[in-house]
Each structure stands twice: as C-alpha cells, then as structure tokens.
Design a protein around this motif. Structure first.
Motif, PDB file in Angstrom:
ATOM      1  N   ALA A  58     -25.460 -28.146  43.749  1.00 40.92           N
ATOM      2  CA  ALA A  58     -24.506 -27.870  44.824  1.00 40.92           C
ATOM      3  C   ALA A  58     -23.185 -28.593  44.566  1.00 40.92           C
ATOM      4  O   ALA A  58     -22.103 -28.013  44.749  1.00 40.92           O
ATOM      5  CB  ALA A  58     -25.090 -28.283  46.165  1.00 40.92           C
ATOM      6  N   TYR A  61     -21.332 -26.788  41.881  1.00 41.95           N
ATOM      7  CA  TYR A  61     -20.792 -25.525  42.387  1.00 41.95           C
ATOM      8  C   TYR A  61     -19.503 -25.766  43.169  1.00 41.95           C
ATOM      9  O   TYR A  61     -18.493 -25.089  42.964  1.00 41.95           O
ATOM     10  CB  TYR A  61     -21.823 -24.829  43.279  1.00 41.95           C
ATOM     11  N   PHE A  62     -19.521 -26.739  44.080  1.00 43.56           N
ATOM     12  CA  PHE A  62     -18.335 -27.013  44.883  1.00 43.56           C
ATOM     13  C   PHE A  62     -17.185 -27.536  44.024  1.00 43.56           C
ATOM     14  O   PHE A  62     -16.011 -27.211  44.263  1.00 43.56           O
ATOM     15  CB  PHE A  62     -18.659 -27.980  46.021  1.00 43.56           C
ATOM     16  N   LYS A  63     -17.513 -28.334  43.006  1.00 47.93           N
ATOM     17  CA  LYS A  63     -16.478 -28.850  42.113  1.00 47.93           C
ATOM     18  C   LYS A  63     -15.843 -27.705  41.335  1.00 47.93           C
ATOM     19  O   LYS A  63     -14.613 -27.634  41.208  1.00 47.93           O
ATOM     20  CB  LYS A  63     -17.090 -29.876  41.158  1.00 47.93           C
ATOM     21  N   ALA A  65     -15.810 -24.491  42.170  1.00 51.93           N
ATOM     22  CA  ALA A  65     -15.092 -23.610  43.097  1.00 51.93           C
ATOM     23  C   ALA A  65     -13.721 -24.213  43.433  1.00 51.93           C
ATOM     24  O   ALA A  65     -12.717 -23.489  43.499  1.00 51.93           O
ATOM     25  CB  ALA A  65     -15.907 -23.391  44.354  1.00 51.93           C
ATOM     26  N   LYS A  66     -13.671 -25.511  43.620  1.00 49.65           N
ATOM     27  CA  LYS A  66     -12.411 -26.180  43.945  1.00 49.65           C
ATOM     28  C   LYS A  66     -11.453 -26.112  42.754  1.00 49.65           C
ATOM     29  O   LYS A  66     -10.247 -25.906  42.924  1.00 49.65           O
ATOM     30  CB  LYS A  66     -12.687 -27.636  44.330  1.00 49.65           C
ATOM     31  N   GLN A  68     -11.299 -23.809  40.509  1.00 49.62           N
ATOM     32  CA  GLN A  68     -10.823 -22.429  40.344  1.00 49.62           C
ATOM     33  C   GLN A  68      -9.949 -21.992  41.512  1.00 49.62           C
ATOM     34  O   GLN A  68      -9.418 -20.884  41.510  1.00 49.62           O
ATOM     35  CB  GLN A  68     -12.008 -21.471  40.204  1.00 49.62           C
ATOM     36  N   LYS A  70     -10.976 -21.432  44.538  1.00 51.42           N
ATOM     37  CA  LYS A  70     -11.726 -20.624  45.501  1.00 51.42           C
ATOM     38  C   LYS A  70     -12.038 -21.469  46.731  1.00 51.42           C
ATOM     39  O   LYS A  70     -12.199 -22.686  46.639  1.00 51.42           O
ATOM     40  CB  LYS A  70     -13.038 -20.126  44.898  1.00 51.42           C
ATOM     41  N   GLU A  71     -12.143 -20.791  47.837  1.00 56.31           N
ATOM     42  CA  GLU A  71     -12.503 -21.494  49.062  1.00 56.31           C
ATOM     43  C   GLU A  71     -14.010 -21.321  49.285  1.00 56.31           C
ATOM     44  O   GLU A  71     -14.494 -20.198  49.383  1.00 56.31           O
ATOM     45  CB  GLU A  71     -11.737 -20.948  50.259  1.00 56.31           C
ATOM     46  N   ALA A  72     -14.718 -22.405  49.316  1.00 50.53           N
ATOM     47  CA  ALA A  72     -16.164 -22.359  49.525  1.00 50.53           C
ATOM     48  C   ALA A  72     -16.480 -22.874  50.921  1.00 50.53           C
ATOM     49  O   ALA A  72     -15.811 -23.769  51.433  1.00 50.53           O
ATOM     50  CB  ALA A  72     -16.882 -23.206  48.484  1.00 50.53           C
ATOM     51  N   LYS A  73     -17.487 -22.284  51.513  1.00 48.25           N
ATOM     52  CA  LYS A  73     -17.918 -22.748  52.825  1.00 48.25           C
ATOM     53  C   LYS A  73     -18.437 -24.171  52.691  1.00 48.25           C
ATOM     54  O   LYS A  73     -19.011 -24.539  51.658  1.00 48.25           O
ATOM     55  CB  LYS A  73     -19.028 -21.860  53.384  1.00 48.25           C
ATOM     56  N   PRO A  75     -20.938 -27.229  52.824  1.00 44.06           N
ATOM     57  CA  PRO A  75     -22.393 -27.202  52.670  1.00 44.06           C
ATOM     58  C   PRO A  75     -23.105 -27.403  53.999  1.00 44.06           C
ATOM     59  O   PRO A  75     -22.606 -28.073  54.898  1.00 44.06           O
ATOM     60  CB  PRO A  75     -22.688 -28.355  51.714  1.00 44.06           C
TER      61      PRO A  75
END
Length: 110
Positions: A58, A61-63, A65-66, A68, A70-73, A75
């Motif tokens: 997780a 993934y968040f690292k 997404a950040k 790139q 992208k905005e991730a919800k 956790p």
C-alpha cells in the motif's frame, strides 16, 4: 465410478483404523496441546507477516501514485499489525487428585 468406490473404501478403512486406536496418554495429550498452541502461534505469525507485506504494498502504491501525479483515495483505516512475539507455551496446571472421602464413623444411622 471406480475412483468414487475406491475413495469410499479408503474412507471406511481410515475410519475403522481410527476407531481402534487406544486413548491418548497424559504425555501424548500434553504434546498434542503444545503442538496445537504452536500451530495457533504460527497462524498469528503468518497473519502478522501478511499484514506487514500489505502495508508495504500500500505504501509503495501511494508513493508511486503521488510520483505520477495521480490522486489516490486516502487509505482505509485498519488496525495496526500486531506482532505475536516469540513462541512461549505454558502448560496448564495439573490438577491434584481429588482427596478421598472419609467413611462415616460407625454408629447410629439417622
């Protein structure tokens, strides 16, 4: 059909073999209890390792997404991973044999 018949016969043979086993001794029961405790502890260790791996995935993934853009919800809130610690088995206390009942003194019966 053959495999079904063979499976049924094997199951019946295993049941008959288990029915003829003698009862376990106290030492065997103690070993079985310790093995059950160790198996339960192993399950807790496995769950802890899985939890830690999921946390790492997780975070990765968040690292990513950040990075790139992208905005991730955010956790979902989950309980923290609980380390079960080293295996420690404490056998239950052996119960002392019951005290014999003293016979009533000879005398008048009510």
């Amino acid at each position: 059909m053959k495999t079904l018949a063979i499976s049924v016969l094997c199951a019946l043979a295993a049941t008959a073999a288990l029915a003829k086993l003698p009862p376990l001794s106290d030492e065997a029961k103690a070993k079985a209890a310790e093995a059950a405790a160790k198996t339960a502890w192993s399950g807790k260790v496995d769950a802890w390792q899985l939890c830690k791996a999921q946390d790492q995935v997780a975070a990765s993934y968040f690292k990513a997404a950040k990075a790139q853009g992208k905005e991730a919800k955010p956790p979902a809130a989950t309980p923290a991973c609980a380390d079960p610690g080293p295996f420690a088995y404490v056998p239950p206390e052996a119960k002392p044999p019951a005290a014999p009942v003293a016979p009533s003194p000879p005398g008048k019966m009510p």
